[in-house]
Scaffold this active site. Sequence first.
Site, mmCIF file in Angstrom:
data_model
loop_
_atom_site.group_PDB
_atom_site.id
_atom_site.type_symbol
_atom_site.label_atom_id
_atom_site.label_comp_id
_atom_site.label_asym_id
_atom_site.label_seq_id
_atom_site.Cartn_x
_atom_site.Cartn_y
_atom_site.Cartn_z
ATOM 1 C CG ASP A 60 48.281 54.551 65.496
ATOM 2 O OD1 ASP A 60 47.644 53.791 66.261
ATOM 3 O OD2 ASP A 60 47.748 55.165 64.555
ATOM 4 N NE ARG B 269 37.001 49.827 77.438
ATOM 5 C CZ ARG B 269 37.558 48.939 76.602
ATOM 6 N NH1 ARG B 269 36.909 48.527 75.527
ATOM 7 N NH2 ARG B 269 38.759 48.482 76.834
ATOM 8 C CG ASP C 163 42.915 39.710 73.619
ATOM 9 O OD1 ASP C 163 42.751 38.629 73.035
ATOM 10 O OD2 ASP C 163 42.975 40.795 73.030
HETATM 11 P P1 AMP Z 1 41.874 44.673 70.068
HETATM 12 O O1 AMP Z 1 41.844 43.982 68.742
HETATM 13 O O2 AMP Z 1 41.414 46.112 70.024
HETATM 14 O O3 AMP Z 1 41.185 43.895 71.138
HETATM 15 O O4 AMP Z 1 43.400 44.783 70.474
HETATM 16 C C1 AMP Z 1 44.282 43.692 70.537
HETATM 17 C C2 AMP Z 1 45.628 44.162 71.017
HETATM 18 O O5 AMP Z 1 46.196 45.093 70.086
HETATM 19 C C3 AMP Z 1 45.610 44.897 72.359
HETATM 20 O O6 AMP Z 1 46.804 44.591 73.014
HETATM 21 C C4 AMP Z 1 45.564 46.352 71.948
HETATM 22 O O7 AMP Z 1 46.078 47.212 72.945
HETATM 23 C C5 AMP Z 1 46.460 46.341 70.715
HETATM 24 N N1 AMP Z 1 46.142 47.420 69.783
HETATM 25 C C6 AMP Z 1 45.028 47.534 68.989
HETATM 26 N N2 AMP Z 1 45.103 48.662 68.243
HETATM 27 C C7 AMP Z 1 46.255 49.300 68.578
HETATM 28 C C8 AMP Z 1 46.872 50.514 68.179
HETATM 29 N N3 AMP Z 1 46.348 51.316 67.256
HETATM 30 N N4 AMP Z 1 48.079 50.818 68.735
HETATM 31 C C9 AMP Z 1 48.632 50.027 69.655
HETATM 32 N N5 AMP Z 1 48.104 48.871 70.081
HETATM 33 C C10 AMP Z 1 46.908 48.506 69.568
HETATM 34 MG MG MG Z 2 40.912 43.926 72.976
#
Ligand code: AMP
Ligand code: MG
Length: 468
Positions: free
Chosen positions: A118, A169, A245
Amino acid sequence: MTIIFDHSYARDLPGTYLRVTPDPAPAPRLLILNEALARDLGLDLDPGQAEAWFSGAALPPGADPIAQAYAGHQFGGFSPQLGDGRAHLLGEVISPDGRRFDIQLKGSGRTPFSRGGDGKAAVGPMLREYLISEFMAAVGVPTTRSLAVVATGEEIWRETKLPGAVLARVAASHLRVGTFQFFAARGDQARVRALADHAIARHYPDIAQADRPALALLDAVIAAQARLVAEWMGLGFVHGVMNTDNMAISGETIDYGPCAFMEGYAPGTVFSSIDHQGRYAYANQPLILGWNLARLAETLVPLIDPDQDRAIEIANDRLSGIAGRYRAEWLSVMRRKLGLVGEEAGDAALADDLLAALAGADWTLTFRRLADEAALRPLFDDFRTMEAWLPRWRARAGEGAAERLARANPAVIPRNHKVEEALAAATAGDMAPFHALLAAVQHPFVEAEPYMLPAPSGFGSYITYCGT
Ligand code: AMP
Ligand code: MG
């Protein structure tokens, strides 16, 4: 007040991002503004501007928001396209001392990289990132910083309905191992080279003249990340999602998701609800460091030497040095934590033997109290091994150890039960416990009784959630 933005990433690296606009927050409310950080950045922000600019309600003049592309190995499996799915890079600012920083909004809406998500974030997790990153900064561990959290006035759905928020951030950059992987996986060597040039200019300018700049970059990132993970280990920090990542080329801690600090020493400590195999457990982090750096090395191989076999041989040589390099960094962290001056041959054994003697004792307080046996004893169920270890440590540490311990070891860490208490209150609209906890973790070497004590036994094993 205006923010003077630059956009070197967008300028240097066309084709690595998409232009996108943050969602306008319907009813922004500033929850917290980091005035000290704003000052360090040379920003003289008033709260009204911060509320509008750091929630997406209004774009600051000169911002040129983009979503960056990146890929990543998540729990070992490769995702060729992740990217900023809920973040917008507004641009870069140059601080008065000449350093360049990204200003990024997180939780600011969908982008073409959102996949099923979202694009939003909740108040709790954004304040959590604010709190833990500010603690990291206070103990001197490289980290992204937090400039503000603004509640958006929107409700978002997780397991339940939650108030939405945006985090502003600040990072040396948002280049990740996964940024290199995105283009390497597509065979786009020109962009991998451009990324390497950008990373060198931005983070490691001293190596620009190296014979093999890509190899020098690999060496520099190995050094920076090995030092970082050694610092994490010293703090008992479990990052929780060391996917490629989430590992920054700058060597800063980035992406505070399901992270937490170990209380009782247990090498297998895992907090993340989805880490069933313990891939990112406390004691596994140094191994994952090497694994992730191997993924970075793979992307740089074509740039290291025109002869592939030779390039691979060179890269492998560097990778085989990581374990030793990490161990040296860890030993230097442990010497500091043990209050040791200089280096002696028995130091590694002294540190290793302490770990063997800990048997579940509180990680943070043990180091803090080493010089005070009466205070140390109650931390242990069984003190016998420590009884044999302590005289060795006293003999080695010598004069002034108590003062060195107090300077090297935080009294206050963000303890899980205190973090949860503060975030639950903030989610319900009461910021007071958060401000009090934040003040304590921003002065972590000052003893502050209610924040120093381990979780009450009823708190149980702590679980943190991804997809925050
Ligand atoms: P993270 O686990 O926060 O490092 O995110 C891993 C991937 O999922 C990244 O590409 C983020 O941009 C995407 N992502 C995490 N949460 C969301 C969200 N609520 N909506 C869209 N993309 C998300
Ligand atoms: Mg991330």
